[in-house]
Design an enzyme around this catalytic site. Sequence first.
Site, short mmCIF file in Angstrom:
data_model
loop_
_atom_site.label_atom_id
_atom_site.label_comp_id
_atom_site.label_asym_id
_atom_site.label_seq_id
_atom_site.Cartn_x
_atom_site.Cartn_y
_atom_site.Cartn_z
N SER A 31 2.43 -4.88 0.70
CA SER A 31 2.36 -3.73 -0.19
C SER A 31 3.64 -2.90 -0.21
CB SER A 31 1.18 -2.82 0.19
OG SER A 31 1.43 -2.16 1.41
N LYS A 33 2.62 3.18 3.80
CA LYS A 33 2.90 3.37 2.37
C LYS A 33 3.97 4.46 2.23
CE LYS A 33 -0.93 0.93 1.37
NZ LYS A 33 -0.91 -0.42 0.77
#
Length: 272
Positions: A43, A109
Site C-alpha cells: 500500500s 500509511k
Amino acid sequence: MKKKVLNSLHSAYKFSNSWTGTIIIVLFVIFFVAQAFRIPSGSMKDSLLIGDHLFAKKFAYGISTPHIPFLEIPLIPGTDGHILDGDEPKRGDIVIFRYPNNTQLHYVKRCVALPGDELFVMDKVLYIHPHEGDEYIRKAFAGSEFVEIEGKLWVKNPYIAQHPGIHNDERIVNDGMMPMEIFNFGPVVVPEKQYFMMGDNRDHSNDSRFWGAVPYGLIEGTPWFVYFSMDDDYVVRWDRIGKTPSDLEQKGPLDRAIAERVRQDANDHELY
C-alpha cells in the site's frame, strides 16, 4: 567523588551485561525508542516496498502504551493508547499506527489530513482544505494547484510534488470492479484528535477512505530507516539499506522501486 562515579559506572556495566540487565535494556528500547517493523503489503509503494525491514521511531508522537511483544497485550491497561502525549503527525508524514478495527495489527500509511481538515476524492484526485483557512493555504502550499469551490480554497493533490512515490494506477478504471471510494469519496471533516491516512499506492490502499480516521491514541511512531530489504525473489535490495524514507524518495532508489512495481505487479488489482 571520582571513585564513587567509577564504582557506579562499573556496577551499571556489570548489570547491563547480566541477563536481567540485557532484557530490561532491550525491552526499554522496544517499548520507548525503536522497534523493528516489516512492511507487509504494497500500500505504500513506491515509497516503501514489501520486504523493507525498518526501525520505527517510537517517540516521534509521544510515548505510546507499551505492549508485550508478539502478544500485543498492553502493559498498562486503561490508557487511551499513550502514557505521554507529544507532537501530532504533520501533513505528509508517514505514520505507523494500530489498525482501528483490530489494534493488534500495525499499519503504515501517509497522514494526509489533520483534525478539522476537510477533504474529498474526485476521479482519484485528492483535494484538501486545511482547517487553518485560505490565507494559510496560499502560504503553506505555495506552488500547489488550488481550486476554489463555493468560496473555499482546496489544494489539489497536495503531496505529490514533495513525495513522488505517491501514484495512481492507470489500469484501474471505474468499471464497477473496484470500490467507489477509490474514485470518489467525501467530502468529510476529520474529527478532533484523529488523522486521515492514505497509502501512497492510492488505488490499492485499504485506508481511511474505508474505515475512517485514526485516533491519536493508536499512533505508534514513524519509520526511521531501513536496516534490511529483500524482494519477492529473495534478492537483497542493497541500495535501500540504511536509507530513511526521505532518502528513498530521491532519484535512484525511487526509480528502481517504480521499475520493480511495474515489472512485478502487472496483474495486481487488490486492496491492501
